[in-house]
Design a protein around this motif. Structure first.
Motif, PDB file in Angstrom:
ATOM      1  N   ILE A  85     -13.666  -4.123   6.293  1.00  0.00           N
ATOM      2  CA  ILE A  85     -13.823  -3.387   4.971  1.00  0.00           C
ATOM      3  C   ILE A  85     -12.332  -3.386   4.275  1.00  0.00           C
ATOM      4  N   SER A  86     -12.560  -3.394   2.953  1.00  0.00           N
ATOM      5  CA  SER A  86     -11.444  -3.436   2.013  1.00  0.00           C
ATOM      6  C   SER A  86     -11.649  -2.020   1.193  1.00  0.00           C
ATOM      7  N   VAL A  87     -10.354  -1.496   1.028  1.00  0.00           N
ATOM      8  CA  VAL A  87     -10.255  -0.465   0.191  1.00  0.00           C
ATOM      9  C   VAL A  87      -9.246  -0.741  -0.879  1.00  0.00           C
ATOM     10  N   TYR A  88      -9.713  -0.631  -2.256  1.00  0.00           N
ATOM     11  CA  TYR A  88      -8.817  -1.199  -3.389  1.00  0.00           C
ATOM     12  C   TYR A  88      -8.394   0.276  -3.907  1.00  0.00           C
ATOM     13  N   ILE A  89      -6.887   0.151  -4.005  1.00  0.00           N
ATOM     14  CA  ILE A  89      -6.386   1.176  -4.847  1.00  0.00           C
ATOM     15  C   ILE A  89      -5.726   0.710  -6.073  1.00  0.00           C
ATOM     16  N   LEU A  90      -6.300   0.567  -7.041  1.00  0.00           N
ATOM     17  CA  LEU A  90      -5.736   0.252  -8.388  1.00  0.00           C
ATOM     18  C   LEU A  90      -5.204   0.957  -9.354  1.00  0.00           C
ATOM     19  N   GLY A  91      -4.145   0.354 -10.082  1.00  0.00           N
ATOM     20  CA  GLY A  91      -3.537   1.153 -11.147  1.00  0.00           C
ATOM     21  C   GLY A  91      -2.042   1.465 -10.675  1.00  0.00           C
ATOM     22  N   ILE A  92      -1.572   0.952  -9.275  1.00  0.00           N
ATOM     23  CA  ILE A  92      -0.210   1.021  -9.059  1.00  0.00           C
ATOM     24  C   ILE A  92       0.532  -0.261  -9.581  1.00  0.00           C
ATOM     25  N   GLU A  93       1.683   0.136 -10.509  1.00  0.00           N
ATOM     26  CA  GLU A  93       2.380  -0.805 -10.950  1.00  0.00           C
ATOM     27  C   GLU A  93       3.091  -1.771  -9.865  1.00  0.00           C
ATOM     28  N   ASP A  94       3.584  -1.052  -9.321  1.00  0.00           N
ATOM     29  CA  ASP A  94       4.781  -1.815  -8.221  1.00  0.00           C
ATOM     30  C   ASP A  94       3.826  -2.560  -7.217  1.00  0.00           C
ATOM     31  N   LYS A  95       3.520  -3.607  -7.059  1.00  0.00           N
ATOM     32  CA  LYS A  95       2.623  -4.355  -6.060  1.00  0.00           C
ATOM     33  C   LYS A  95       3.079  -4.456  -4.712  1.00  0.00           C
ATOM     34  N   ASN A  96       4.223  -3.741  -4.678  1.00  0.00           N
ATOM     35  CA  ASN A  96       4.895  -3.668  -3.023  1.00  0.00           C
ATOM     36  C   ASN A  96       4.863  -2.104  -2.863  1.00  0.00           C
ATOM     37  N   ASP A  97       4.384  -1.300  -3.329  1.00  0.00           N
ATOM     38  CA  ASP A  97       4.386   0.119  -3.057  1.00  0.00           C
ATOM     39  C   ASP A  97       3.396   0.373  -1.938  1.00  0.00           C
ATOM     40  N   LEU A  98       2.397   0.061  -1.744  1.00  0.00           N
ATOM     41  CA  LEU A  98       1.441   0.448  -0.847  1.00  0.00           C
ATOM     42  C   LEU A  98       1.744  -0.252   0.696  1.00  0.00           C
ATOM     43  N   ALA A  99       2.242  -1.304   0.367  1.00  0.00           N
ATOM     44  CA  ALA A  99       2.803  -1.986   1.792  1.00  0.00           C
ATOM     45  C   ALA A  99       4.003  -1.411   2.274  1.00  0.00           C
ATOM     46  N   GLN A 100       4.870  -0.887   1.311  1.00  0.00           N
ATOM     47  CA  GLN A 100       6.049  -0.123   1.668  1.00  0.00           C
ATOM     48  C   GLN A 100       5.978   1.440   2.327  1.00  0.00           C
ATOM     49  N   LYS A 101       5.139   1.669   1.439  1.00  0.00           N
ATOM     50  CA  LYS A 101       4.884   3.279   1.603  1.00  0.00           C
ATOM     51  C   LYS A 101       3.910   3.696   2.900  1.00  0.00           C
ATOM     52  N   PHE A 102       2.874   2.765   3.079  1.00  0.00           N
ATOM     53  CA  PHE A 102       1.741   2.962   3.908  1.00  0.00           C
ATOM     54  C   PHE A 102       1.448   2.068   4.963  1.00  0.00           C
ATOM     55  N   GLY A 103       2.029   0.784   4.923  1.00  0.00           N
ATOM     56  CA  GLY A 103       1.691  -0.365   5.546  1.00  0.00           C
ATOM     57  C   GLY A 103       1.788   0.012   7.216  1.00  0.00           C
ATOM     58  N   LYS A 104       3.138   0.471   7.678  1.00  0.00           N
ATOM     59  CA  LYS A 104       3.638   0.439   8.619  1.00  0.00           C
ATOM     60  C   LYS A 104       2.883   1.512   9.600  1.00  0.00           C
ATOM     61  N   ASP A 105       2.360   2.600   8.839  1.00  0.00           N
ATOM     62  CA  ASP A 105       1.629   3.664   9.316  1.00  0.00           C
ATOM     63  C   ASP A 105       0.131   3.856   9.577  1.00  0.00           C
ATOM     64  N   LEU A 106      -0.523   2.617   8.941  1.00  0.00           N
ATOM     65  CA  LEU A 106      -1.850   2.452   9.035  1.00  0.00           C
ATOM     66  C   LEU A 106      -2.585   2.077  10.179  1.00  0.00           C
ATOM     67  N   GLY A 107      -1.918   1.491  10.686  1.00  0.00           N
ATOM     68  CA  GLY A 107      -2.283   0.633  12.178  1.00  0.00           C
ATOM     69  C   GLY A 107      -2.694  -0.468  11.892  1.00  0.00           C
ATOM     70  N   LYS A 108      -4.121  -1.040  12.555  1.00  0.00           N
ATOM     71  CA  LYS A 108      -4.161  -2.282  12.329  1.00  0.00           C
ATOM     72  C   LYS A 108      -4.923  -2.526  11.044  1.00  0.00           C
ATOM     73  N   ALA A 109      -4.083  -2.954   9.939  1.00  0.00           N
ATOM     74  CA  ALA A 109      -4.558  -3.144   8.681  1.00  0.00           C
ATOM     75  C   ALA A 109      -3.623  -4.161   7.859  1.00  0.00           C
ATOM     76  N   SER A 110      -4.138  -4.941   7.059  1.00  0.00           N
ATOM     77  CA  SER A 110      -3.417  -5.851   6.194  1.00  0.00           C
ATOM     78  C   SER A 110      -3.249  -5.074   4.950  1.00  0.00           C
ATOM     79  N   VAL A 111      -2.060  -5.134   4.199  1.00  0.00           N
ATOM     80  CA  VAL A 111      -1.985  -4.508   2.846  1.00  0.00           C
ATOM     81  C   VAL A 111      -1.364  -5.199   1.927  1.00  0.00           C
ATOM     82  N   THR A 112      -1.828  -5.659   0.831  1.00  0.00           N
ATOM     83  CA  THR A 112      -1.526  -6.150  -0.153  1.00  0.00           C
ATOM     84  C   THR A 112      -1.211  -5.440  -1.253  1.00  0.00           C
TER      85      THR A 112
END
Length: 144
Positions: A85-112
């Motif tokens: 499953i993919s969850v798309y979170i649109l409208g975030i200008e800095d393309k590194n935000d999701l991975a930096q803020k949530f990536g390590k705490d999400l579990g087994k997920a890839s974050v772009t």
């Protein structure tokens, strides 16, 4: 067929675990965005050619392109893919935000830049996913 019926039909087409995960995500998004617009995109272009996986959208934003054109679109999207499953979170200008803020705490997920992809809900921390979605809603103006 109305949007809610299209969404339920789409969810029903999947195998047990993915169907259950999609239904849970749908309910979660409705709880996070109760008054927001629902979308269902069947993945086909105006000529009927398949160009993407079908997806469910929540919320509303206007996307402004560099060429001066604009388009109405959803803020949050959910789509089944071949491996999960993919969850798309649109409208975030800095393309590194999701991975930096949530990536390590999400579990087994890839974050772009705007996509969180995982095999099954059991593999991720759903509370962190909620925080990521809420973050995305706030960054895209919070409009419904």
């Amino acid at each position: 067929m109305n949007t809610q019926n299209q969404i339920q039909e789409y969810i029903a087409t999947h195998a047990d675990q993915k169907r259950s995960d999609l239904q849970t995500l749908h309910e979660l998004m409705l709880a996070l965005m109760p008054q927001c617009r629902l979308w269902f995109l069947d993945g086909k272009d105006e000529h009927g050619k398949v160009v993407s996986n079908p997806n469910i959208g929540y919320g509303f934003q206007t996307i402004n392109y560099a060429n001066g054109k604009s388009r109405e679109f959803y803020q949050i999207g959910v789509s089944a893919n071949t491996v999960g499953i993919s969850v798309y979170i649109l409208g975030i200008e800095d393309k590194n935000d999701l991975a930096q803020k949530f990536g390590k705490d999400l579990g087994k997920a890839s974050v772009t830049g705007y996509c969180i992809k995982f095999k099954a809900l059991k593999d991720i921390n759903v509370d962190v996913l909620k925080l990521a979605v809420q973050y995305g809603i706030a960054r895209s103006g919070g409009a419904c």
